[in-house]
Scaffold this motif. Structure first.
Motif, PDB file in Angstrom:
ATOM      1  N   VAL A   1       4.206  14.513 -13.926  1.00  0.00           N
ATOM      2  CA  VAL A   1       3.479  15.639 -15.013  1.00  0.00           C
ATOM      3  C   VAL A   1       3.431  16.874 -14.755  1.00  0.00           C
ATOM      4  O   VAL A   1       3.523  17.510 -15.107  1.00  0.00           O
ATOM      5  N   VAL A   2       3.188  16.857 -13.169  1.00  0.00           N
ATOM      6  CA  VAL A   2       2.915  18.746 -12.784  1.00  0.00           C
ATOM      7  C   VAL A   2       4.475  19.404 -12.853  1.00  0.00           C
ATOM      8  O   VAL A   2       4.324  20.537 -13.659  1.00  0.00           O
ATOM      9  N   ASP A   3       5.350  18.516 -12.428  1.00  0.00           N
ATOM     10  CA  ASP A   3       6.634  19.073 -13.230  1.00  0.00           C
ATOM     11  C   ASP A   3       7.095  19.353 -14.110  1.00  0.00           C
ATOM     12  O   ASP A   3       7.742  20.483 -14.686  1.00  0.00           O
ATOM     13  N   SER A   4       6.834  18.146 -15.018  1.00  0.00           N
ATOM     14  CA  SER A   4       7.178  18.682 -16.786  1.00  0.00           C
ATOM     15  C   SER A   4       6.106  19.471 -17.616  1.00  0.00           C
ATOM     16  O   SER A   4       6.896  20.287 -17.403  1.00  0.00           O
ATOM     17  N   LEU A   5       5.186  19.611 -16.490  1.00  0.00           N
ATOM     18  CA  LEU A   5       4.356  20.644 -17.457  1.00  0.00           C
ATOM     19  C   LEU A   5       4.441  22.161 -17.565  1.00  0.00           C
ATOM     20  O   LEU A   5       4.645  23.265 -18.100  1.00  0.00           O
TER      21      LEU A   5
ATOM     22  N   ALA B   1       0.848  -0.810  -0.010  1.00  0.00           N
ATOM     23  CA  ALA B   1       0.054   0.418   0.109  1.00  0.00           C
ATOM     24  C   ALA B   1       0.960   1.251   0.397  1.00  0.00           C
ATOM     25  O   ALA B   1       0.831   2.289  -0.316  1.00  0.00           O
ATOM     26  N   VAL B   2       1.903   0.762   0.773  1.00  0.00           N
ATOM     27  CA  VAL B   2       2.928   2.171   1.150  1.00  0.00           C
ATOM     28  C   VAL B   2       3.360   2.909  -0.189  1.00  0.00           C
ATOM     29  O   VAL B   2       3.565   3.901  -0.557  1.00  0.00           O
ATOM     30  N   LEU B   3       4.256   1.665  -1.681  1.00  0.00           N
ATOM     31  CA  LEU B   3       4.487   1.831  -2.459  1.00  0.00           C
ATOM     32  C   LEU B   3       3.600   2.454  -3.533  1.00  0.00           C
ATOM     33  O   LEU B   3       3.700   2.882  -4.719  1.00  0.00           O
ATOM     34  N   ALA B   4       1.931   1.903  -3.616  1.00  0.00           N
ATOM     35  CA  ALA B   4       0.854   1.789  -4.089  1.00  0.00           C
ATOM     36  C   ALA B   4       1.010   3.322  -4.634  1.00  0.00           C
ATOM     37  O   ALA B   4       0.997   4.482  -4.853  1.00  0.00           O
ATOM     38  N   ASN B   5       1.008   3.805  -3.015  1.00  0.00           N
ATOM     39  CA  ASN B   5       0.225   5.572  -2.559  1.00  0.00           C
ATOM     40  C   ASN B   5       1.615   5.894  -3.348  1.00  0.00           C
ATOM     41  O   ASN B   5       1.411   7.276  -3.997  1.00  0.00           O
TER      42      ASN B   5
ATOM     43  N   ALA C   1       4.535   9.882  -9.795  1.00  0.00           N
ATOM     44  CA  ALA C   1       3.886  10.055 -11.457  1.00  0.00           C
ATOM     45  C   ALA C   1       2.726  11.730 -11.015  1.00  0.00           C
ATOM     46  O   ALA C   1       2.898  12.474 -12.307  1.00  0.00           O
ATOM     47  N   ILE C   2       1.687  12.268  -9.933  1.00  0.00           N
ATOM     48  CA  ILE C   2       1.494  13.419 -10.105  1.00  0.00           C
ATOM     49  C   ILE C   2       2.660  14.754 -10.253  1.00  0.00           C
ATOM     50  O   ILE C   2       2.214  15.227 -10.651  1.00  0.00           O
ATOM     51  N   VAL C   3       3.544  14.347  -8.775  1.00  0.00           N
ATOM     52  CA  VAL C   3       4.505  15.468  -9.428  1.00  0.00           C
ATOM     53  C   VAL C   3       5.336  15.554 -10.532  1.00  0.00           C
ATOM     54  O   VAL C   3       5.458  16.508 -10.600  1.00  0.00           O
TER      55      VAL C   3
END
Length: 42
Positions: free
Chosen positions: A32-36, A18-22, A28-30
Motif C-alpha cells: 500500500v505504501v509503495d503504491s501510494l 504465525a510467521v505467514l500471518a505476520n 500488505a502494508i509495504v
C-alpha cells in the motif's frame, strides 16, 4: 472457517501460521505504501 476471526482477534497462531500471518500483514502494508508512493511520483 474461522480465519477472519483470528485475523484481528487475540488468538495466537503457532509456528508457521504465525510467521505467514505476520509476513502477510507486513507485505500488505509495504504494498500500500509503495503504491501510494508511485502514484505520487507519477
Amino acid at each position: 472457517g474461522g480465519g477472519q476471526e483470528t485475523f484481528f482477534g487475540s488468538n495466537k497462531a503457532t509456528g508457521i501460521e504465525a510467521v505467514l500471518a505476520n509476513l502477510t500483514k507486513i507485505f500488505a502494508i509495504v504494498f500500500v505504501v509503495d503504491s501510494l508512493f508511485l502514484v505520487l511520483l507519477g
